[in-house]
Design a protein around this motif. Structure first.
Motif, mmCIF file in Angstrom:
data_model
loop_
_atom_site.group_PDB
_atom_site.id
_atom_site.type_symbol
_atom_site.label_atom_id
_atom_site.label_comp_id
_atom_site.label_asym_id
_atom_site.label_seq_id
_atom_site.Cartn_x
_atom_site.Cartn_y
_atom_site.Cartn_z
ATOM 1 N N SER A 54 0.817 -1.219 0.000
ATOM 2 C CA SER A 54 0.000 0.000 0.000
ATOM 3 C C SER A 54 0.849 1.267 0.000
ATOM 4 O O SER A 54 0.523 2.252 -0.680
ATOM 5 C CB SER A 54 -0.947 0.007 1.210
ATOM 6 O OG SER A 54 -0.208 -0.039 2.422
ATOM 7 N N GLU A 55 1.969 1.253 0.749
ATOM 8 C CA GLU A 55 2.810 2.455 0.809
ATOM 9 C C GLU A 55 3.530 2.697 -0.512
ATOM 10 O O GLU A 55 3.677 3.847 -0.947
ATOM 11 C CB GLU A 55 3.820 2.326 1.950
ATOM 12 C CG GLU A 55 3.163 2.401 3.324
ATOM 13 C CD GLU A 55 4.181 2.280 4.442
ATOM 14 O OE1 GLU A 55 5.199 1.574 4.241
ATOM 15 O OE2 GLU A 55 3.974 2.890 5.497
ATOM 16 N N THR A 72 1.044 4.146 -2.849
ATOM 17 C CA THR A 72 0.837 5.573 -2.553
ATOM 18 C C THR A 72 1.969 6.411 -3.126
ATOM 19 O O THR A 72 1.740 7.474 -3.731
ATOM 20 C CB THR A 72 0.750 5.798 -1.034
ATOM 21 O OG1 THR A 72 -0.346 5.042 -0.506
ATOM 22 C CG2 THR A 72 0.553 7.270 -0.722
#
Length: 527
Positions: free
Chosen positions: A228-229, A232
């Protein structure tokens, strides 16, 4: 470290980089001149540097540094470094694939970059060959940008700012190391560019180890892409390609159009742009790099007043350093070009053409520096989409005015279009930040900038008057040798600095004691 000290540290080493860069450009002017070989080389040099600014130092910095800085505040240094290792691994693989693809399609890429070369098959072939040599530099310098971002997040600005010196020195050394064994001098210097990228990686790796930071490559790329990071980060990098790289994109538009103007025009704009890059790199880049982690931490801690104070100071420093620099470039453009470049294959005609472009670029210098100071306000909040919208307007403005002005003014019209686009960009950032309530010009800051403009104008008129006086007494001093030229030029520069200092003191634009206090101040991060 205070904001002023961060700017001074980054700017000081960047200044050394720019000085060695001028020595490099003097070597290029001597060996390549401003003809067909030089035009082909500068296209090859611009290609990796375009994508470097877009992917590495532009979009990457705007997305990566705030995330790492905020993770250091919320999760600690270990987790922030682990995230950095994952990010560098993913981007390195993506860029490796990109570099291989570009190498395969280079003949067509060169035709897009320089359509004016198409009528000359030899020029196309030379530019393609040189571009294939220089393009791997993109992969190496992107890794360098990751390393720099980590060090900047730790408050270490000196080593990253000094890294470009390696490129300059390697290009100079190439004349002795690679050129004697190359088809043309341009081939040898191109090889030096790529080799310099490797050296910069080792340079910053040493300073990372001194901070006990170890980047461990990760090979499970497919799994990392699902993180997820990382998602992002790349979502922010995507729009940031345009938002942070608008300056370089404008330069590419200039290159495409100026290739249609005629032989030598690409080189004239290159040398002129290099002169503008000294204050833009020293001041604009230093402010942008220094302010981003500081703003990110204040915004993360919801310290709005401190964030606005940092932004005000960044704009004040930017105006204080860029406006007098722009005036000096306008007044002293011809002496600077003549002293630096007019030797070897670079003659009086090339000096005249380059000087005209220097003046056109210099007018927009303060606008570009202030944009560099304002852009991090969006990136620090994780907003990379708004700068994209602004950049589209700027690109269209640059393109329209370049097409409009290139016919009557040639290469000067293209440089003028870039300057017009800079002011359009500045207007958008001022209006956008004010509209969102992030920041607005205070009356005090406006008054300060007006005083700086007045002081700079006094300085410019004083230097111009001194030049007229010298000419009436001794004739054209630029026609004499370096033994006469250099002392007179240094004297004019010192006279200009002294005049500006006195005028700034009288108008209240700058107080030497205030600057001294900022240099000596310790422990405050928002000044």
């Amino acid at each position: 470290m205070s904001l002023f000290k961060s700017i001074a540290a980054f700017g000081g080493f960047t200044l050394i980089s720019r000085i060695t860069g001028f020595v490099r450009d003097m070597v290029l002017a001597n060996f390549l001149g401003a003809g067909m070989v030089a035009d082909a080389f500068f296209v090859a040099f611009k290609l990796p540097n375009l994508f470097r600014s877009l992917f590495a130092e532009g979009a990457f910095t705007s997305a990566f540094v705030p995330m790492v800085s905020q993770k250091m505040v919320s999760d600690g240094e270990d987790k922030a470094i682990r995230f950095a290792s994952q990010a560098i691994s993913v981007l390195a693989v993506i860029l490796l694939i990109f570099v291989v693809g570009m190498e395969l399609f280079m003949p067509w890429i060169v035709r897009i970059m320089a359509p004016g070369f198409i009528s000359n098959p030899d020029k196309i072939a030379l530019a393609t060959s040189l571009s294939r040599i220089t393009f791997p530099f993109l992969l190496f310098i992107s890794i360098v940008s990751f390393q720099s971002g980590i060090l900047n997040s730790l408050g270490k600005f000196a080593a990253p700012a000094a890294a470009p010196v390696i490129l300059n020195l390697m290009m100079i050394a190439s004349v002795f190391v690679f050129v004697p064994f190359s088809i043309t001098p341009a081939h040898g210097i191109s090889a030096g560019i790529t080799f310099a990228g490797l050296l910069e990686i080792f340079w910053l790796a040493y300073f990372l180890r001194r901070q006990k930071v170890y980047i461990h490559p990760q090979f499970n790329i497919i799994r990392l892409l699902k993180d997820s990071e990382i998602k992002t980060l790349f979502k922010r990098i995507g729009p940031g390609v345009l938002g942070a790289g608008v300056y370089q994109i404008n330069m590419v538009v200039d290159t495409i159009l100026v290739s249609l103007v005629g032989t030598g025009a690409i080189s004239w704009l290159y040398y002129a742009n290099r002169l503008q890059q000294l204050p833009l790199g020293v001041v604009g880049a230093a402010i942008s790099v220094a302010i981003l982690p500081v703003l990110s931490k204040h915004i993360k801690a919801e310290e709005s007043e401190q964030a606005c104070h940092v932004q005000n100071k960044a704009c004040e420093y930017g105006a204080l350093l860029s406006i007098p620099a722009a005036v000096a470039l306008i007044v002293l453009g011809e002496p600077i070009v003549r002293i630096l470049f007019q030797h070897g294959k670079f003659g009086a005609f090339e000096t005249a053409m380059t000087t005209q472009a220097v003046i056109a670029y210099a007018v927009g210098l303060p606008a570009y520096v202030l944009v560099k100071a304002l852009t991090p306000n969006f990136f620090a909040r994780g907003d990379t989409k708004t700068p994209v919208k602004y950049s589209i307007v700027v690109l269209l403005t640059n393109l329209c005015f370049a097409l409009l002005l290139m016919r009557p003014l040639g290469h000067v019209g293209i440089a003028s279009a870039t300057t017009i686009a800079a002011f359009v960009s500045l207007g958008q950032y001022i209006r956008g930040l004010k509209k969102r309530g992030f920041w607005a010009f205070t009356p005090q800051l406006i008054h300060k900038i007006i005083k700086i403009i007045i002081s700079s104008a006094i300085m410019g008129m004083s230097i111009y008057g001194a030049e007229i006086f010298l000419q009436s007494c001794y004739g054209n001093w630029l026609d004499r040798g370096y033994i006469i030229q250099l002392p007179i030029f240094v004297g004019l520069c010192c006279f200009g600095v002294a005049t500006f200092a006195v005028a700034a003191k009288l108008t209240g634009a700058m107080d030497i004691m205030d600057i001294a206090c900022m240099v000596l101040k310790k422990g405050k991060k928002n000044v």
